[in-house]
Design a protein around this motif. Sequence first.
Motif, mmCIF file in Angstrom:
data_model
loop_
_atom_site.group_PDB
_atom_site.id
_atom_site.type_symbol
_atom_site.label_atom_id
_atom_site.label_comp_id
_atom_site.label_asym_id
_atom_site.label_seq_id
_atom_site.Cartn_x
_atom_site.Cartn_y
_atom_site.Cartn_z
ATOM 1 N N ALA A 1 -4.372 -2.885 14.224
ATOM 2 C CA ALA A 1 -5.205 -3.995 14.698
ATOM 3 C C ALA A 1 -6.325 -4.353 13.724
ATOM 4 C CB ALA A 1 -5.732 -3.709 16.095
ATOM 5 N N ASP A 2 -7.572 -4.048 14.103
ATOM 6 C CA ASP A 2 -8.731 -4.458 13.315
ATOM 7 C C ASP A 2 -9.160 -3.449 12.256
ATOM 8 O OD1 ASP A 2 -9.183 -6.989 14.580
ATOM 9 O OD2 ASP A 2 -9.903 -5.894 16.335
ATOM 10 N N ASP A 3 -8.414 -2.352 12.112
ATOM 11 C CA ASP A 3 -8.726 -1.387 11.055
ATOM 12 C C ASP A 3 -8.275 -1.961 9.709
ATOM 13 O OD1 ASP A 3 -9.707 0.376 12.948
ATOM 14 O OD2 ASP A 3 -7.811 1.455 13.141
ATOM 15 N N ALA A 4 -8.925 -1.519 8.645
ATOM 16 C CA ALA A 4 -8.613 -2.037 7.307
ATOM 17 C C ALA A 4 -7.853 -1.008 6.489
ATOM 18 C CB ALA A 4 -9.893 -2.419 6.580
ATOM 19 N N PHE A 5 -6.942 -1.509 5.674
ATOM 20 C CA PHE A 5 -6.256 -0.688 4.675
ATOM 21 C C PHE A 5 -6.689 -1.194 3.313
ATOM 22 C CE2 PHE A 5 -2.502 -0.302 1.789
ATOM 23 C CZ PHE A 5 -2.640 1.053 1.550
ATOM 24 N N ASP A 6 -7.260 -0.300 2.509
ATOM 25 C CA ASP A 6 -7.667 -0.645 1.151
ATOM 26 C C ASP A 6 -6.617 -0.129 0.180
ATOM 27 O OD1 ASP A 6 -10.187 -1.985 1.611
ATOM 28 O OD2 ASP A 6 -10.926 -0.042 2.321
ATOM 29 N N ALA A 7 -5.679 -1.002 -0.146
ATOM 30 C CA ALA A 7 -4.586 -0.642 -1.051
ATOM 31 C C ALA A 7 -5.104 -0.447 -2.459
ATOM 32 C CB ALA A 7 -3.523 -1.734 -1.037
ATOM 33 N N THR A 8 -4.468 0.470 -3.160
ATOM 34 C CA THR A 8 -4.701 0.631 -4.597
ATOM 35 C C THR A 8 -3.432 0.282 -5.375
ATOM 36 O OG1 THR A 8 -4.142 2.990 -4.496
ATOM 37 C CG2 THR A 8 -6.478 2.391 -4.294
ATOM 38 N N LEU A 9 -2.270 0.391 -4.722
ATOM 39 C CA LEU A 9 -0.990 0.061 -5.350
ATOM 40 C C LEU A 9 -0.399 -1.172 -4.677
ATOM 41 C CD1 LEU A 9 0.658 3.588 -5.622
ATOM 42 C CD2 LEU A 9 -0.399 2.268 -7.455
ATOM 43 N N PRO B 1 -4.423 -5.630 9.646
ATOM 44 C CA PRO B 1 -3.225 -6.137 10.327
ATOM 45 C C PRO B 1 -3.477 -7.282 11.303
ATOM 46 C CG PRO B 1 -3.137 -3.757 10.190
ATOM 47 C CD PRO B 1 -4.502 -4.168 9.698
ATOM 48 N N ALA B 2 -4.507 -7.200 12.133
ATOM 49 C CA ALA B 2 -4.766 -8.253 13.117
ATOM 50 C C ALA B 2 -5.054 -9.585 12.450
ATOM 51 C CB ALA B 2 -5.931 -7.863 14.022
ATOM 52 N N GLU B 3 -5.697 -9.573 11.294
ATOM 53 C CA GLU B 3 -6.008 -10.822 10.590
ATOM 54 C C GLU B 3 -4.752 -11.539 10.105
ATOM 55 O OE1 GLU B 3 -8.787 -9.851 7.504
ATOM 56 O OE2 GLU B 3 -10.404 -9.443 8.931
ATOM 57 N N LEU B 4 -3.668 -10.801 9.928
ATOM 58 C CA LEU B 4 -2.424 -11.416 9.480
ATOM 59 C C LEU B 4 -1.809 -12.304 10.560
ATOM 60 C CD1 LEU B 4 -0.820 -8.395 7.602
ATOM 61 C CD2 LEU B 4 -2.173 -10.263 6.638
ATOM 62 N N LEU B 5 -2.201 -12.061 11.806
ATOM 63 C CA LEU B 5 -1.701 -12.889 12.908
ATOM 64 C C LEU B 5 -2.542 -14.134 13.126
ATOM 65 C CD1 LEU B 5 -0.651 -10.175 15.477
ATOM 66 C CD2 LEU B 5 0.844 -11.873 14.423
ATOM 67 N N GLY B 6 -3.724 -14.196 12.490
ATOM 68 C CA GLY B 6 -4.566 -15.390 12.561
ATOM 69 C C GLY B 6 -4.789 -15.894 13.967
ATOM 70 N N TRP B 7 -4.418 -17.143 14.195
ATOM 71 C CA TRP B 7 -4.617 -17.815 15.471
ATOM 72 C C TRP B 7 -4.013 -17.027 16.631
ATOM 73 C CZ3 TRP B 7 -1.362 -19.496 19.245
ATOM 74 C CH2 TRP B 7 -1.921 -20.333 20.219
ATOM 75 N N LEU B 8 -2.846 -16.435 16.432
ATOM 76 C CA LEU B 8 -2.192 -15.692 17.503
ATOM 77 C C LEU B 8 -3.060 -14.546 18.008
ATOM 78 C CD1 LEU B 8 1.421 -15.562 16.072
ATOM 79 C CD2 LEU B 8 0.677 -16.815 18.100
#
Length: 190
Positions: A161-169, A177-184
């Motif tokens: 949901a609203d947790d962040a993943f800070d990718a290095t690769l 993840p939740a931001e990827l759903l935008g309006w939904l």
Amino acid sequence: MTVMVEHESGSYTVEELESMPEDGRRYELIDGQLHVSPAPGYRHQEIVAELCGRLRAACPDDLTALPAPFTVQVSSKTEVQPDVLVGRHVDFTDKLLPVAPLLAVEVLSPSTNIRDLTIKKSAYERMGVVSYWVIDPQEPVLAVSELDAEGCYRQVAEVKADDAFDATLPFPVRIVPAELLGWLWENGAG
């Protein structure tokens, strides 16, 4: 529903994929086995579009991110189309990516869950795709696997949901993840 189609000789080749109909389905070949999936749905495509945009915005100049359909063809028996991929500009041809992408992303749907979590994951691992992300759009959850020193995938993160993943690769980028759903997600349809 994803369907695995049997071939009279037991194995398909990438040349035979060219004769498949232009019917909106995704035709992929993994180790000579043909996998046919229906066109993805709205929720799936929202995530693909948003993720691809975020990856493109963060890409270094020598890399690019592309959404499906774009072919990764590493042998005459394997041709896949990740939902999103990241590769080096110099590795692409006009028609396909003939080497493993640096990142392959699959967004789960009822028709592809098992295949994305098993068959495609194993194929990406054998290809040497350094980072493999799987997004479950229902939760939403991002699971991240990366190749270890032995060339095997190890899950390095699972964010919800609203947790962040800070990718290095393959490069630094923050994904929520939740931001990827935008309006939904914002309007309670998530």
